[in-house]
Design a protein around this motif. Structure first.
Motif, PDB file in Angstrom:
ATOM      1  N   GLU A  25       0.704  -1.212   0.215  1.00 20.13           N
ATOM      2  CA  GLU A  25       0.065  -0.027  -0.064  1.00 20.13           C
ATOM      3  C   GLU A  25       0.837   1.262   0.056  1.00 20.13           C
ATOM      4  O   GLU A  25       0.469   2.228  -0.376  1.00 20.13           O
ATOM      5  N   SER A  26       1.894   1.307   0.703  1.00 18.82           N
ATOM      6  CA  SER A  26       2.945   2.397   0.843  1.00 18.82           C
ATOM      7  C   SER A  26       3.577   2.585  -0.629  1.00 18.82           C
ATOM      8  O   SER A  26       3.702   4.038  -1.191  1.00 18.82           O
ATOM      9  N   ALA A  27       3.676   1.602  -1.302  1.00 20.43           N
ATOM     10  CA  ALA A  27       4.737   1.746  -2.601  1.00 20.43           C
ATOM     11  C   ALA A  27       3.601   2.354  -3.682  1.00 20.43           C
ATOM     12  O   ALA A  27       3.677   2.959  -4.594  1.00 20.43           O
ATOM     13  N   ALA A  28       2.397   1.749  -3.494  1.00 21.46           N
ATOM     14  CA  ALA A  28       1.266   2.304  -4.440  1.00 21.46           C
ATOM     15  C   ALA A  28       0.862   3.798  -4.171  1.00 21.46           C
ATOM     16  O   ALA A  28       0.772   4.548  -4.956  1.00 21.46           O
ATOM     17  N   LEU A  29       0.953   4.153  -3.052  1.00 23.72           N
ATOM     18  CA  LEU A  29       0.731   5.515  -2.476  1.00 23.72           C
ATOM     19  C   LEU A  29       1.742   6.235  -3.189  1.00 23.72           C
ATOM     20  O   LEU A  29       1.372   7.465  -3.683  1.00 23.72           O
ATOM     21  N   VAL A  30       2.913   6.127  -2.748  1.00 24.74           N
ATOM     22  CA  VAL A  30       4.006   6.757  -3.557  1.00 24.74           C
ATOM     23  C   VAL A  30       3.887   6.898  -5.027  1.00 24.74           C
ATOM     24  O   VAL A  30       4.153   8.026  -5.486  1.00 24.74           O
ATOM     25  N   GLU A  31       3.819   5.775  -5.609  1.00 24.73           N
ATOM     26  CA  GLU A  31       3.527   5.745  -6.974  1.00 24.73           C
ATOM     27  C   GLU A  31       2.678   6.839  -7.602  1.00 24.73           C
ATOM     28  O   GLU A  31       2.442   7.534  -8.392  1.00 24.73           O
ATOM     29  N   MET A  32       1.172   6.832  -6.623  1.00 25.60           N
ATOM     30  CA  MET A  32       0.179   7.728  -7.250  1.00 25.60           C
ATOM     31  C   MET A  32       0.675   8.919  -7.049  1.00 25.60           C
ATOM     32  O   MET A  32       0.133   9.841  -7.778  1.00 25.60           O
ATOM     33  N   ILE A  33       1.209   9.475  -5.905  1.00 26.65           N
ATOM     34  CA  ILE A  33       1.656  10.973  -5.572  1.00 26.65           C
ATOM     35  C   ILE A  33       2.549  11.349  -6.962  1.00 26.65           C
ATOM     36  O   ILE A  33       2.436  12.329  -7.360  1.00 26.65           O
ATOM     37  N   ILE A  34       3.572  10.559  -7.188  1.00 34.45           N
ATOM     38  CA  ILE A  34       4.637  10.824  -8.120  1.00 34.45           C
ATOM     39  C   ILE A  34       3.883  10.964  -9.503  1.00 34.45           C
ATOM     40  O   ILE A  34       4.277  11.789 -10.492  1.00 34.45           O
ATOM     41  N   GLU A  35       2.975   9.824  -9.810  1.00 33.74           N
ATOM     42  CA  GLU A  35       2.222   9.951 -11.092  1.00 33.74           C
ATOM     43  C   GLU A  35       1.260  11.198 -11.200  1.00 33.74           C
ATOM     44  O   GLU A  35       1.456  11.866 -12.592  1.00 33.74           O
ATOM     45  N   GLU A  36       0.746  11.588 -10.011  1.00 30.88           N
ATOM     46  CA  GLU A  36      -0.032  12.964 -10.102  1.00 30.88           C
ATOM     47  C   GLU A  36       0.804  14.160 -10.303  1.00 30.88           C
ATOM     48  O   GLU A  36       0.302  14.922 -11.248  1.00 30.88           O
ATOM     49  N   ILE A  37       2.015  14.207  -9.686  1.00 38.31           N
ATOM     50  CA  ILE A  37       2.864  15.244 -10.060  1.00 38.31           C
ATOM     51  C   ILE A  37       3.286  15.386 -11.463  1.00 38.31           C
ATOM     52  O   ILE A  37       3.195  16.322 -12.024  1.00 38.31           O
ATOM     53  N   CYS A  38       3.826  14.242 -12.045  1.00 37.73           N
ATOM     54  CA  CYS A  38       4.190  14.395 -13.333  1.00 37.73           C
ATOM     55  C   CYS A  38       3.022  14.555 -14.672  1.00 37.73           C
ATOM     56  O   CYS A  38       3.266  15.211 -15.166  1.00 37.73           O
ATOM     57  N   ASP A  39       2.018  14.131 -14.140  1.00 30.08           N
ATOM     58  CA  ASP A  39       0.765  14.320 -14.934  1.00 30.08           C
ATOM     59  C   ASP A  39       0.525  15.723 -15.029  1.00 30.08           C
ATOM     60  O   ASP A  39       0.374  16.463 -16.055  1.00 30.08           O
ATOM     61  N   ALA A  40       0.648  16.524 -13.853  1.00 34.84           N
ATOM     62  CA  ALA A  40       0.409  17.848 -13.615  1.00 34.84           C
ATOM     63  C   ALA A  40       1.261  18.733 -14.490  1.00 34.84           C
ATOM     64  O   ALA A  40       0.967  19.692 -15.173  1.00 34.84           O
ATOM     65  N   ILE A  41       2.626  18.076 -14.342  1.00 32.46           N
ATOM     66  CA  ILE A  41       3.707  18.967 -15.415  1.00 32.46           C
ATOM     67  C   ILE A  41       3.519  18.576 -16.790  1.00 32.46           C
ATOM     68  O   ILE A  41       3.747  19.574 -17.361  1.00 32.46           O
ATOM     69  N   VAL A  42       3.182  17.353 -16.887  1.00 38.50           N
ATOM     70  CA  VAL A  42       3.070  17.400 -18.618  1.00 38.50           C
ATOM     71  C   VAL A  42       1.980  18.354 -19.088  1.00 38.50           C
ATOM     72  O   VAL A  42       2.002  18.725 -20.186  1.00 38.50           O
ATOM     73  N   ARG A  43       0.887  18.289 -18.179  1.00 40.30           N
ATOM     74  CA  ARG A  43      -0.022  19.191 -18.628  1.00 40.30           C
ATOM     75  C   ARG A  43       0.395  20.881 -18.756  1.00 40.30           C
ATOM     76  O   ARG A  43      -0.487  21.480 -19.221  1.00 40.30           O
ATOM     77  N   GLY A  44       1.450  21.079 -18.029  1.00 42.39           N
ATOM     78  CA  GLY A  44       1.931  22.353 -18.184  1.00 42.39           C
ATOM     79  C   GLY A  44       1.503  23.269 -16.974  1.00 42.39           C
ATOM     80  O   GLY A  44       1.715  24.360 -16.759  1.00 42.39           O
ATOM     81  N   GLU A  45       1.060  22.326 -15.998  1.00 38.52           N
ATOM     82  CA  GLU A  45       0.979  23.061 -14.647  1.00 38.52           C
ATOM     83  C   GLU A  45       1.750  23.566 -14.021  1.00 38.52           C
ATOM     84  O   GLU A  45       2.912  22.400 -13.938  1.00 38.52           O
ATOM     85  N   THR A  46       2.030  24.235 -12.814  1.00 38.90           N
ATOM     86  CA  THR A  46       2.858  24.386 -12.034  1.00 38.90           C
ATOM     87  C   THR A  46       2.418  23.811 -10.670  1.00 38.90           C
ATOM     88  O   THR A  46       1.350  23.510 -10.313  1.00 38.90           O
ATOM     89  N   VAL A  47       3.402  22.997 -10.137  1.00 41.25           N
ATOM     90  CA  VAL A  47       3.200  22.133  -8.973  1.00 41.25           C
ATOM     91  C   VAL A  47       3.874  22.611  -7.746  1.00 41.25           C
ATOM     92  O   VAL A  47       5.330  22.787  -7.963  1.00 41.25           O
ATOM     93  N   LYS A  48       3.408  23.195  -6.934  1.00 34.93           N
ATOM     94  CA  LYS A  48       3.974  23.750  -5.613  1.00 34.93           C
ATOM     95  C   LYS A  48       3.508  22.876  -4.506  1.00 34.93           C
ATOM     96  O   LYS A  48       2.463  22.557  -3.963  1.00 34.93           O
ATOM     97  N   LEU A  49       4.881  22.349  -3.977  1.00 33.81           N
ATOM     98  CA  LEU A  49       4.736  21.524  -2.704  1.00 33.81           C
ATOM     99  C   LEU A  49       5.103  22.456  -1.606  1.00 33.81           C
ATOM    100  O   LEU A  49       6.524  22.784  -1.405  1.00 33.81           O
ATOM    101  N   SER A  50       4.514  23.050  -0.787  1.00 33.00           N
ATOM    102  CA  SER A  50       4.772  24.080   0.411  1.00 33.00           C
ATOM    103  C   SER A  50       5.974  23.542   1.094  1.00 33.00           C
ATOM    104  O   SER A  50       6.013  22.491   1.315  1.00 33.00           O
TER     105      SER A  50
END
Length: 103
Positions: A25-50
C-alpha cells in the motif's frame, strides 16, 4: 555530505513506518503521488509543494550553441523544460545542516 540516493522504495518504506500502511500500500501511494505530480507537469501546470519546492514547465527559445568538443555551432531548437525551484524553507534547512557539519 553523504552520497546516498533516496529511491521510491525508500519513500515507500518511510510511509510504511510512519503511517502504518503495508509495504504494498505504501509503494502504491508513493507511485500515485509521483504519477499525479508528473501528469500535472506534463499538462503544463505548476506544482507547488509548500515548504519543499515548485516544479514549473518553461519554454526555451531557439538559440545557437556550440559543441564543446569541436567548437562547431549548432542550432538548439525550442523546447519545454521542467524547472525545479527549492523553497526558502528547504534552502534554509540545507544551509543550517551545512553550518552544523562545519562547526
Amino acid at each position: 555530505m553523504t552520497s546516498k540516493t533516496v529511491t521510491r522504495a525508500d519513500l515507500a518504506d518511510a510511509v510504511c513506518r510512519e503511517v502504518g500502511l503495508s509495504r504494498v500500500e505504501s509503494a502504491a501511494l508513493v507511485e500515485m503521488i509521483i504519477e499525479e505530480i508528473c501528469d500535472a507537469i506534463v499538462r503544463g501546470e505548476t506544482v507547488k509543494l509548500s515548504s519543499f519546492a515548485t516544479f514549473q514547465v518553461r519554454s526555451k527559445k531557439e538559440r545557437i550553441g556550440r559543441n564543446p568538443m569541436t567548437g562547431e555551432e549548432a542550432a538548439i531548437y525550442p523546447r519545454r523544460v521542467v524547472a525545479f525551484k527549492a523553497s526558502n524553507v528547504l534552502k534554509q534547512m540545507v544551509l543550517e545542516r551545512q553550518r552544523k557539519l562545519h562547526d
